[in-house]
Motif scaffolding. Structure first.
Motif: not given
Ligand SMILES: NC(=O)c1ccc[n+]([C@@H]2O[C@H](COP(=O)([O-])OP(=O)(O)OC[C@H]3O[C@@H](n4cnc5c(N)ncnc54)[C@H](O)[C@@H]3O)[C@@H](O)[C@H]2O)c1
Length: 366
Positions: A64-68
């Motif tokens: 969930p913390g990965v945006g890229l």
């Protein structure tokens, strides 16, 4: 920025060392996860660079913390991993080339637009001090009106040093697709889009031998041309001659000269972030060195530029559109060598804004 953008690095092979070393030091991004088809590699790289998580590609995309997603897989896997990242609602940075073919690259960009996520692509060396200084100097009229370019990349090939060199002689690589992006992206940054290309190509040997690592001595097939000489016409009127060869005992690389009405400018190696410029004005008996100015931080600066651009709602510089154009130029060069005709290039891109000499990926954004 509200805080660092969470990253997952997918593909923990040779080049991941340079990325992980830098990305774990830039304050505007935070590497949260390392993934690879080989889970041991992912675990080892996570441990070496103190990344909190490691495992499968699926786990990286579920984080969930990965945006890229920073996609450092081999070229044949670029499209599949990038498309999966886009489907998971993540922005993606691809190593070059963007994908193996133009249609797949276009589809990826269309999917990303529809999903409201961004695609960025290597090389980010175009954001380095050397090329940005050249861009600024040319934009200020330092060589007069730019007329033409000459680029040379020749050498024996990378199988001597790369421990897994097979992919470098397969579709998506060879000297044109592996190193062409550095030279063509540099010329694109300075001249703008290409309209047509012509080329001849050769393949000196049908097999090559691994020169290092656990597979040393193993022979593998060469599946692509290993010598390509190309001509390119630019929309803004310039012309270029380009050589990409791994069939040469003589090594000469990083050669880019831009000639204008008043001077010729020698640009530092486009596969590096640093290096000074050299200029020779009409009547000069020798070169004059012009020190370059700007960031020399290394691979990953394009990801920082993307993170900042996402936060600010601005376009990022090493864009998917630019990478798709460079991919089409390479694909049409490859095709021209088969058809014997000039091939039209139809994709285009918005010129990225130049970076200031003060741009610093190590400084946290306000
Ligand atoms: N090696 C260099 O000096 C260099 C420099 C600049 C750019 N690049 C680019 O970086 C990319 C990777 O090159 P490399 O030299 O690190 O290759 P590599 O073979 O050393 O590493 C690639 C890694 O990707 C993993 N991988 C492959 N397919 C995968 C998949 N479907 N899912 C998950 N993981 C997968 C492999 O297991 C491997 O660990 C290429 O696009 C290359 O052009 C390499």
């Amino acid at each position: 920025m509200k805080g660092p953008l969470g990253l997952a690095v997918v593909g923990c092979g040779t080049i991941s060392n340079q990325y992980l070393k830098n990305l774990t030091r830039f304050p505007d991004v935070q590497v949260l996860f390392c993934a690879d088809i080989d889970k041991d590699r992912a675990r080892a790289q996570a441990a070496a660079y103190r990344v909190p998580g490691s495992g499968t590609v699926e786990a990286a995309l579920d984080h969930p913390g990965v945006g890229l997603v920073v996609n450092l897989t081999t070229p044949a896997a670029h499209a599949q991993i990038a498309a999966a990242a886009v489907s998971a609602g993540k922005h993606v940075w691809n190593e070059k080339p963007l994908t193996l073919d133009v249609a797949t690259g276009q589809l990826l960009l269309d999917q990303a637009r529809a999903a409201n996520v961004r695609v960025g692509c290597a090389p980010d060396t175009v954001l380095g001090a050397g090329i940005q200084s050249a861009r600024r100097l040319i934009a200020q009229g330092g060589i007069g009106t730019p007329l033409s370019a000459l680029t040379l990349l020749q050498g024996p090939g990378p199988e001597a040093w790369h421990p897994d060199p097979e992919f470098l002689f397969a579709r998506g690589a060879g000297p044109l697709f592996d190193l062409g992006p550095y030279y063509l992206s540099t010329l694109a940054a300075i001249f703008g889009p290409v309209t047509r290309v012509a080329a001849v190509s050769r393949q000196a040997r049908k097999t090559r031998t691994v020169g290092s690592g656990t597979k040393q001595g193993a022979t593998f097939p060469v599946q692509v041309p290993t010598y390509t000489a190309a001509l390119a016409d630019y929309e803004a009127g310039q012309a270029a001659q380009l050589l990409f060869s791994w069939d040469s005992p003589l090594s000469r690389q990083g050669f880019i000269e831009i000639t204008g009405t008043e001077a010729t400018l020698a640009i530092p190696d486009p596969n590096r972030f640093d290096g000074d410029l050299r200029i020779r004005r009409a009547g000069d008996g020798d070169w004059t060195v012009i020190p370059s100015a700007g960031a020399t931080a290394g691979r990953g600066v394009g990801v920082v530029d993307m993170a900042r651009a996402i936060a600010e709602g601005e376009p990022h510089r090493a864009s998917g559109d630019l990478a798709l154009h460079v991919l089409e130029v390479m694909a049409k060069i490859d095709r021209s060598a088969v058809t014997g005709q000039f091939e039209a290039v139809t994709t285009t891109f918005g010129a990225p804004a130049p970076l200031s000499a003060e741009w610093d990926p190590h400084a946290p954004s306000a």
